[in-house]
Design a protein around this motif. Structure first.
Motif, PDB file in Angstrom:
ATOM      1  N   ILE A   1      75.854   6.566 138.913  1.00  0.00           N
ATOM      2  CA  ILE A   1      75.665   7.960 138.497  1.00  0.00           C
ATOM      3  C   ILE A   1      76.096   8.949 139.566  1.00  0.00           C
ATOM      4  O   ILE A   1      76.306  10.127 139.275  1.00  0.00           O
ATOM      5  N   TYR A   2      76.234   8.478 140.816  1.00  0.00           N
ATOM      6  CA  TYR A   2      76.671   9.350 141.906  1.00  0.00           C
ATOM      7  C   TYR A   2      78.181   9.258 142.136  1.00  0.00           C
ATOM      8  O   TYR A   2      78.737  10.059 142.889  1.00  0.00           O
TER       9      TYR A   2
ATOM     10  N   GLN B   1      65.062  14.001 140.710  1.00  0.00           N
ATOM     11  CA  GLN B   1      65.821  14.922 141.555  1.00  0.00           C
ATOM     12  C   GLN B   1      65.528  16.356 141.117  1.00  0.00           C
ATOM     13  O   GLN B   1      65.648  16.692 139.945  1.00  0.00           O
TER      14      GLN B   1
ATOM     15  N   ALA C   1      66.591   8.956 140.104  1.00  0.00           N
ATOM     16  CA  ALA C   1      67.513   9.850 139.394  1.00  0.00           C
ATOM     17  C   ALA C   1      66.759  10.947 138.649  1.00  0.00           C
ATOM     18  O   ALA C   1      67.071  12.131 138.776  1.00  0.00           O
ATOM     19  N   LYS C   2      65.751  10.557 137.888  1.00  0.00           N
ATOM     20  CA  LYS C   2      65.055  11.515 137.022  1.00  0.00           C
ATOM     21  C   LYS C   2      64.301  12.584 137.802  1.00  0.00           C
ATOM     22  O   LYS C   2      64.116  13.699 137.315  1.00  0.00           O
TER      23      LYS C   2
ATOM     24  N   ARG D   1      74.434   4.372 143.451  1.00  0.00           N
ATOM     25  CA  ARG D   1      74.482   3.941 142.056  1.00  0.00           C
ATOM     26  C   ARG D   1      75.641   4.639 141.341  1.00  0.00           C
ATOM     27  O   ARG D   1      76.139   5.670 141.779  1.00  0.00           O
TER      28      ARG D   1
ATOM     29  N   TYR E   1      75.658  12.834 138.977  1.00  0.00           N
ATOM     30  CA  TYR E   1      74.497  13.288 139.737  1.00  0.00           C
ATOM     31  C   TYR E   1      74.878  13.603 141.182  1.00  0.00           C
ATOM     32  O   TYR E   1      75.747  12.945 141.765  1.00  0.00           O
TER      33      TYR E   1
ATOM     34  N   MET F   1      68.772   2.291 145.460  1.00  0.00           N
ATOM     35  CA  MET F   1      67.927   3.393 145.004  1.00  0.00           C
ATOM     36  C   MET F   1      66.609   2.919 144.387  1.00  0.00           C
ATOM     37  O   MET F   1      65.584   3.593 144.479  1.00  0.00           O
TER      38      MET F   1
ATOM     39  N   SER G   1      63.157   4.329 137.750  1.00  0.00           N
ATOM     40  CA  SER G   1      64.317   5.218 137.657  1.00  0.00           C
ATOM     41  C   SER G   1      64.060   6.626 138.180  1.00  0.00           C
ATOM     42  O   SER G   1      64.868   7.531 137.966  1.00  0.00           O
TER      43      SER G   1
ATOM     44  N   ILE H   1      67.825   8.175 132.049  1.00  0.00           N
ATOM     45  CA  ILE H   1      68.784   8.849 132.922  1.00  0.00           C
ATOM     46  C   ILE H   1      69.887   9.452 132.056  1.00  0.00           C
ATOM     47  O   ILE H   1      70.394   8.801 131.140  1.00  0.00           O
TER      48      ILE H   1
ATOM     49  N   ARG I   1      72.162   3.835 131.243  1.00  0.00           N
ATOM     50  CA  ARG I   1      71.376   4.999 131.665  1.00  0.00           C
ATOM     51  C   ARG I   1      70.268   5.343 130.675  1.00  0.00           C
ATOM     52  O   ARG I   1      69.119   5.566 131.063  1.00  0.00           O
TER      53      ARG I   1
END
Length: 377
Positions: A294-295, A255, A252-253, A292, A316, A171, A249, A310, A305
């Protein structure tokens, strides 16, 4: 205060600013922002720069025949490179079996585990036990995004005659491909490989133009502009070249932000170019997208995080994985699904809490997925 005194004070301020910018410019010519990131982590007791050297073509590389360690707040593992500067055994140019070449960043390099426990060696053991003659070469190097992996492949590794190349896509590559030259480097690479080829994908975000483009040649201006601009843009939930090339990052942030899907176009274009290059050589190609932590779980990659902005304790949606795999699927590029196997394993932890790389168990699962994929070829 007299006009003369005010004028003198202003001149001193301007002179001081110019001198400070000149010093910063000289410093940043010698030490990149990624170097500063490594230095800042070293202050916490981590050791991430053993066997690492600056490189004009690749930004950085692992030094050949070097021994050291990779030390984070989660683990300490040995680092030993071969004569080519990869964390693997020596490569024999003359191959005996079906040869698979692994490219990618620190997930491919195997941060967090000793080499014997790394996913490619797990896969090698499984295939050997099944009497499937396959040789897996790992040329992963930390922070190598698709454009650097393609450059490495074209300039150095294609001579080792791989039958298949597998790119481990992380990612953080969203940021890295912009950081390492963006669309301009992509187009330069197209000219080297096949000037008549096109990824046929929207060039987004647009490159800097005019005065801003000129000023971006200054490392000092670029650093200050991106730092200030990223803070402002992130608060506005707006994606541009500025924060995409600065904030690692955003995968993630960002999305849910506008144009999040387009932000991956550069990565996709570079992957398509790699696929085209390999097609010309008659070499098979596949990509494995790293999900990652977080998924996979709301508790994986827990401590790491918050420093990146994150959200903690949140699972996520795997939107980046879906964007990449969909874009490649419609172009008939093979993908190796790691998300389902990691997410449904029932094992914990698969990722280190602060560092975020795969644990031994995470590598084992990925290795088994890779072995199953290669066994069916």
């Amino acid at each position: 205060m007299s006009y003369t005194n005010k004028s003198s004070k202003l001149r001193l301020i301007l002179l001081g600013t110019v001198v400070a910018m000149m010093i910063l410019e000289a410093f940043l010519k010698l030490v990149s922002v990624k170097d500063l990131w490594g230095i800042s982590r070293a202050l916490t007791g981590e050791k991430l720069t053993d066997c690492v050297a600056r490189d004009r073509q690749f930004h950085h590389k692992l030094m050949p025949n070097c021994n050291g360690v990779i030390k984070t707040l989660d683990y300490t593992v040995n680092l030993a490179t071969n004569s080519l500067g990869f964390r693997d055994e020596e490569i024999n140019k003359k191959k005996k079996d079906y040869r698979v070449l692994i490219l990618g960043d620190s997930f491919a390099e195997g941060w967090g585990v000793e080499v014997d426990d790394r996913f490619d060696n797990v896969a090698q053991e499984v295939l050997t036990a099944r009497n499937k003659k396959t040789e897996i070469i790992n040329a992963g190097v930390r922070s190598y995004s698709p454009i650097l992996a393609l450059t490495l492949l074209k300039d150095k590794l294609i001579d080792f005659d791989p039958d298949m190349v597998i790119l481990i896509f992380d990612m953080s590559d969203l940021h890295d491909d912009f950081y390492y030259g963006g669309w301009q480097r992509h187009f330069d690479k197209v000219k080297e490989i096949d000037p008549g080829w096109s990824a046929e994908i929207e060039v987004w975000p647009p490159e800097y133009t005019g005065l801003k483009q000129i000023l971006m040649n200054s490392e000092a201006f670029k650093t200050v502009y991106r730092e200030v601009g990223t803070s402002f843009l992130n608060k506005k939930h707006k994606l541009t070249l500025t924060n995409l090339s600065w904030d690692i990052s955003l995968f993630a942030k960002a999305q849910g932000w506008e144009n999040f899907d387009k932000a991956w176009n550069l990565n996709i274009a570079n992957i398509l170019l790699m696929s085209h290059f390999l097609d010309q050589k008659g070499i098979e190609f596949a990509i494995a997208v790293v999900p990652r932590g977080i998924y996979v779980s709301d508790s994986e990659w827990g401590r790491g995080r918050e420093p990146l902005g994150i959200e903690k304790n949140k699972l996520y949606e795997p939107l980046p994985i879906e964007i990449i795999q969909k874009a490649l699927s419609i172009r008939n590029i093979k993908t190796i699904d790691l998300y389902e196997s990691l997410g449904n394993s029932g094992k914990f932890p698969l990722y280190y809490g602060f560092d975020g790389h795969w644990t031994v168990e995470g590598n084992r699962i990925v290795g088994e997925v890779l072995a199953n994929y290669l066994y069916d070829i």
